[in-house]
Design a protein around this motif. Structure first.
Motif, PDB file in Angstrom:
ATOM      1  N   UNK A  31       0.788  -1.229   0.000  1.00 47.22           N
ATOM      2  CA  UNK A  31       0.000   0.000   0.000  1.00 47.22           C
ATOM      3  C   UNK A  31       0.820   1.280   0.000  1.00 47.22           C
ATOM      4  N   UNK A  32       2.108   1.164  -0.200  1.00 48.46           N
ATOM      5  CA  UNK A  32       2.936   2.356  -0.223  1.00 48.46           C
ATOM      6  C   UNK A  32       4.157   2.100  -1.095  1.00 48.46           C
ATOM      7  N   UNK A  33       4.399   3.018  -1.999  1.00 46.03           N
ATOM      8  CA  UNK A  33       5.594   2.917  -2.839  1.00 46.03           C
ATOM      9  C   UNK A  33       6.796   3.434  -2.067  1.00 46.03           C
ATOM     10  N   UNK A  34       7.962   2.922  -2.382  1.00 49.83           N
ATOM     11  CA  UNK A  34       9.170   3.476  -1.756  1.00 49.83           C
ATOM     12  C   UNK A  34       9.300   4.968  -2.063  1.00 49.83           C
ATOM     13  N   UNK A  35      10.020   5.675  -1.235  1.00 53.11           N
ATOM     14  CA  UNK A  35      10.210   7.119  -1.380  1.00 53.11           C
ATOM     15  C   UNK A  35      10.806   7.458  -2.741  1.00 53.11           C
ATOM     16  N   UNK A  36      10.229   8.425  -3.435  1.00 53.36           N
ATOM     17  CA  UNK A  36      10.670   8.933  -4.731  1.00 53.36           C
ATOM     18  C   UNK A  36      10.598   7.896  -5.857  1.00 53.36           C
ATOM     19  N   UNK A  37       9.735   6.909  -5.703  1.00 52.19           N
ATOM     20  CA  UNK A  37       9.538   5.903  -6.749  1.00 52.19           C
ATOM     21  C   UNK A  37       8.054   5.898  -7.108  1.00 52.19           C
ATOM     22  N   UNK A  38       7.767   6.084  -8.408  1.00 51.61           N
ATOM     23  CA  UNK A  38       6.394   6.063  -8.881  1.00 51.61           C
ATOM     24  C   UNK A  38       6.060   4.726  -9.532  1.00 51.61           C
ATOM     25  N   UNK A  39       4.832   4.616 -10.028  1.00 48.39           N
ATOM     26  CA  UNK A  39       4.398   3.358 -10.657  1.00 48.39           C
ATOM     27  C   UNK A  39       5.162   3.078 -11.942  1.00 48.39           C
ATOM     28  N   UNK A  40       5.553   4.123 -12.666  1.00 49.87           N
ATOM     29  CA  UNK A  40       6.336   3.911 -13.891  1.00 49.87           C
ATOM     30  C   UNK A  40       7.672   3.266 -13.547  1.00 49.87           C
ATOM     31  N   UNK A  41       8.316   3.774 -12.508  1.00 52.99           N
ATOM     32  CA  UNK A  41       9.598   3.207 -12.083  1.00 52.99           C
ATOM     33  C   UNK A  41       9.427   1.769 -11.590  1.00 52.99           C
ATOM     34  N   UNK A  42       8.330   1.521 -10.858  1.00 51.50           N
ATOM     35  CA  UNK A  42       8.097   0.163 -10.360  1.00 51.50           C
ATOM     36  C   UNK A  42       7.892  -0.829 -11.502  1.00 51.50           C
ATOM     37  N   UNK A  43       7.224  -0.388 -12.564  1.00 57.70           N
ATOM     38  CA  UNK A  43       7.036  -1.270 -13.718  1.00 57.70           C
ATOM     39  C   UNK A  43       8.376  -1.628 -14.341  1.00 57.70           C
ATOM     40  N   UNK A  44       9.234  -0.640 -14.527  1.00 62.55           N
ATOM     41  CA  UNK A  44      10.547  -0.906 -15.127  1.00 62.55           C
ATOM     42  C   UNK A  44      11.399  -1.756 -14.184  1.00 62.55           C
ATOM     43  N   UNK A  45      11.326  -1.507 -12.882  1.00 62.55           N
ATOM     44  CA  UNK A  45      12.062  -2.325 -11.917  1.00 62.55           C
ATOM     45  C   UNK A  45      11.585  -3.767 -11.974  1.00 62.55           C
ATOM     46  N   UNK A  46      10.280  -3.975 -12.039  1.00 60.45           N
ATOM     47  CA  UNK A  46       9.752  -5.344 -12.074  1.00 60.45           C
ATOM     48  C   UNK A  46      10.160  -6.063 -13.356  1.00 60.45           C
ATOM     49  N   UNK A  47      10.245  -5.348 -14.471  1.00 57.32           N
ATOM     50  CA  UNK A  47      10.721  -5.964 -15.707  1.00 57.32           C
ATOM     51  C   UNK A  47      12.211  -6.281 -15.621  1.00 57.32           C
ATOM     52  N   UNK A  48      12.956  -5.412 -14.961  1.00 58.82           N
ATOM     53  CA  UNK A  48      14.400  -5.618 -14.836  1.00 58.82           C
ATOM     54  C   UNK A  48      14.721  -6.866 -14.029  1.00 58.82           C
ATOM     55  N   UNK A  49      14.009  -7.083 -12.938  1.00 58.99           N
ATOM     56  CA  UNK A  49      14.321  -8.238 -12.094  1.00 58.99           C
ATOM     57  C   UNK A  49      13.861  -9.555 -12.709  1.00 58.99           C
ATOM     58  N   UNK A  50      13.108  -9.502 -13.791  1.00 56.38           N
ATOM     59  CA  UNK A  50      12.690 -10.752 -14.418  1.00 56.38           C
ATOM     60  C   UNK A  50      13.804 -11.375 -15.251  1.00 56.38           C
ATOM     61  N   UNK A  51      14.918 -10.685 -15.382  1.00 52.18           N
ATOM     62  CA  UNK A  51      16.074 -11.263 -16.069  1.00 52.18           C
ATOM     63  C   UNK A  51      16.716 -12.294 -15.145  1.00 52.18           C
ATOM     64  N   UNK A  52      16.646 -13.538 -15.525  1.00 54.02           N
ATOM     65  CA  UNK A  52      17.129 -14.577 -14.606  1.00 54.02           C
ATOM     66  C   UNK A  52      17.731 -15.761 -15.343  1.00 54.02           C
ATOM     67  N   UNK A  53      18.477 -15.521 -16.372  1.00 52.70           N
ATOM     68  CA  UNK A  53      19.003 -16.620 -17.170  1.00 52.70           C
ATOM     69  C   UNK A  53      19.863 -17.564 -16.329  1.00 52.70           C
ATOM     70  N   UNK A  54      20.792 -17.015 -15.561  1.00 52.51           N
ATOM     71  CA  UNK A  54      21.701 -17.876 -14.796  1.00 52.51           C
ATOM     72  C   UNK A  54      20.944 -18.674 -13.740  1.00 52.51           C
ATOM     73  N   UNK A  55      20.047 -18.012 -13.010  1.00 51.82           N
ATOM     74  CA  UNK A  55      19.275 -18.711 -11.977  1.00 51.82           C
ATOM     75  C   UNK A  55      18.436 -19.815 -12.596  1.00 51.82           C
ATOM     76  N   UNK A  56      17.773 -19.520 -13.711  1.00 51.58           N
ATOM     77  CA  UNK A  56      16.933 -20.514 -14.372  1.00 51.58           C
ATOM     78  C   UNK A  56      17.705 -21.729 -14.845  1.00 51.58           C
TER      79      UNK A  56
END
Length: 114
Positions: A31-56
Protein backbone atom coordinates in the motif's frame (compact mmCIF):
# COMPACT_ATOMS: atom_id res chain seq x y z
CA UNK A 1 15.10 -25.69 -33.75
CA UNK A 2 16.05 -28.38 -31.29
CA UNK A 3 15.35 -27.80 -27.61
CA UNK A 4 12.37 -25.48 -27.96
CA UNK A 5 9.07 -26.80 -26.66
CA UNK A 6 6.43 -26.37 -23.99
CA UNK A 7 9.00 -26.02 -21.22
CA UNK A 8 10.72 -23.19 -23.10
CA UNK A 9 7.53 -21.18 -23.44
CA UNK A 10 6.48 -21.89 -19.85
CA UNK A 11 9.75 -20.59 -18.41
CA UNK A 12 9.80 -17.58 -20.73
CA UNK A 13 6.17 -16.63 -19.98
CA UNK A 14 6.59 -17.11 -16.23
CA UNK A 15 9.70 -14.95 -16.23
CA UNK A 16 8.52 -12.10 -18.44
CA UNK A 17 4.89 -11.95 -17.26
CA UNK A 18 4.67 -13.73 -13.90
CA UNK A 19 7.53 -12.13 -12.02
CA UNK A 20 6.64 -8.52 -12.88
CA UNK A 21 2.99 -9.13 -11.94
CA UNK A 22 4.08 -10.71 -8.65
CA UNK A 23 6.36 -7.79 -7.79
CA UNK A 24 3.71 -5.21 -8.64
CA UNK A 25 1.13 -7.16 -6.60
CA UNK A 26 3.49 -7.24 -3.60
CA UNK A 27 3.93 -3.47 -3.84
CA UNK A 28 0.14 -3.03 -4.02
CA UNK A 29 -0.27 -5.14 -0.89
CA UNK A 30 2.30 -2.95 0.87
CA UNK A 31 0.00 0.00 0.00
CA UNK A 32 2.94 2.36 -0.22
CA UNK A 33 5.59 2.92 -2.84
CA UNK A 34 9.17 3.48 -1.76
CA UNK A 35 10.21 7.12 -1.38
CA UNK A 36 10.67 8.93 -4.73
CA UNK A 37 9.54 5.90 -6.75
CA UNK A 38 6.39 6.06 -8.88
CA UNK A 39 4.40 3.36 -10.66
CA UNK A 40 6.34 3.91 -13.89
CA UNK A 41 9.60 3.21 -12.08
CA UNK A 42 8.10 0.16 -10.36
CA UNK A 43 7.04 -1.27 -13.72
CA UNK A 44 10.55 -0.91 -15.13
CA UNK A 45 12.06 -2.32 -11.92
CA UNK A 46 9.75 -5.34 -12.07
CA UNK A 47 10.72 -5.96 -15.71
CA UNK A 48 14.40 -5.62 -14.84
CA UNK A 49 14.32 -8.24 -12.09
CA UNK A 50 12.69 -10.75 -14.42
CA UNK A 51 16.07 -11.26 -16.07
CA UNK A 52 17.13 -14.58 -14.61
CA UNK A 53 19.00 -16.62 -17.17
CA UNK A 54 21.70 -17.88 -14.80
CA UNK A 55 19.27 -18.71 -11.98
CA UNK A 56 16.93 -20.51 -14.37
CA UNK A 57 19.72 -22.62 -15.84
CA UNK A 58 21.04 -23.66 -12.42
CA UNK A 59 17.53 -24.41 -11.16
CA UNK A 60 16.67 -26.47 -14.25
CA UNK A 61 19.88 -28.46 -13.96
CA UNK A 62 19.19 -29.25 -10.31
CA UNK A 63 15.52 -30.15 -10.74
CA UNK A 64 15.21 -32.02 -14.03
CA UNK A 65 17.07 -35.15 -15.17
CA UNK A 66 18.90 -35.15 -18.49
CA UNK A 67 16.46 -35.17 -21.36
CA UNK A 68 14.22 -33.00 -23.49
CA UNK A 69 12.52 -31.19 -20.58
CA UNK A 70 15.88 -30.10 -19.19
CA UNK A 71 16.89 -28.75 -22.62
CA UNK A 72 13.55 -26.93 -23.00
CA UNK A 73 13.76 -25.23 -19.60
CA UNK A 74 17.37 -24.20 -20.21
CA UNK A 75 16.36 -22.68 -23.55
CA UNK A 76 13.54 -20.82 -21.79
CA UNK A 77 15.96 -19.45 -19.20
CA UNK A 78 18.35 -18.30 -21.90
CA UNK A 79 15.44 -16.72 -23.81
CA UNK A 80 14.70 -14.44 -20.85
CA UNK A 81 17.64 -12.37 -22.08
CA UNK A 82 15.17 -11.02 -24.64
CA UNK A 83 13.55 -9.24 -21.71
CA UNK A 84 16.39 -6.70 -21.88
CA UNK A 85 14.88 -5.23 -25.03
CA UNK A 86 11.41 -5.11 -23.43
CA UNK A 87 12.80 -3.42 -20.31
CA UNK A 88 14.73 -0.80 -22.29
CA UNK A 89 11.70 -0.10 -24.47
CA UNK A 90 9.48 0.35 -21.39
CA UNK A 91 12.04 2.65 -19.74
CA UNK A 92 12.29 4.74 -22.89
CA UNK A 93 8.53 4.98 -23.41
CA UNK A 94 7.88 5.81 -19.76
CA UNK A 95 10.88 8.19 -19.47
CA UNK A 96 12.40 6.30 -16.55
CA UNK A 97 16.04 6.04 -15.49
CA UNK A 98 18.55 7.22 -18.05
CA UNK A 99 15.65 8.05 -20.37
CA UNK A 100 14.08 10.46 -17.86
CA UNK A 101 13.60 14.08 -18.82
CA UNK A 102 15.74 16.41 -16.73
CA UNK A 103 16.11 20.15 -16.26
CA UNK A 104 18.79 22.23 -18.01
CA UNK A 105 22.52 21.98 -17.09
CA UNK A 106 22.53 24.99 -14.73
CA UNK A 107 19.26 24.12 -13.08
CA UNK A 108 18.62 21.68 -10.31
CA UNK A 109 18.27 18.18 -11.79
CA UNK A 110 14.82 16.81 -11.03
CA UNK A 111 13.01 14.04 -12.89
CA UNK A 112 9.66 15.06 -14.26
CA UNK A 113 6.84 12.92 -12.91
CA UNK A 114 3.52 13.01 -14.68
Amino acid sequence: MRGIGTGTWAVLFASIVGRPIGILAAVCVALELPHRVGWKEMLVISLTVSLSAAFGIFLATGVFPDGPLLMETKMGAISTILDVMLTLAAARLLHVGRFATFAGPRQRVVAQHR
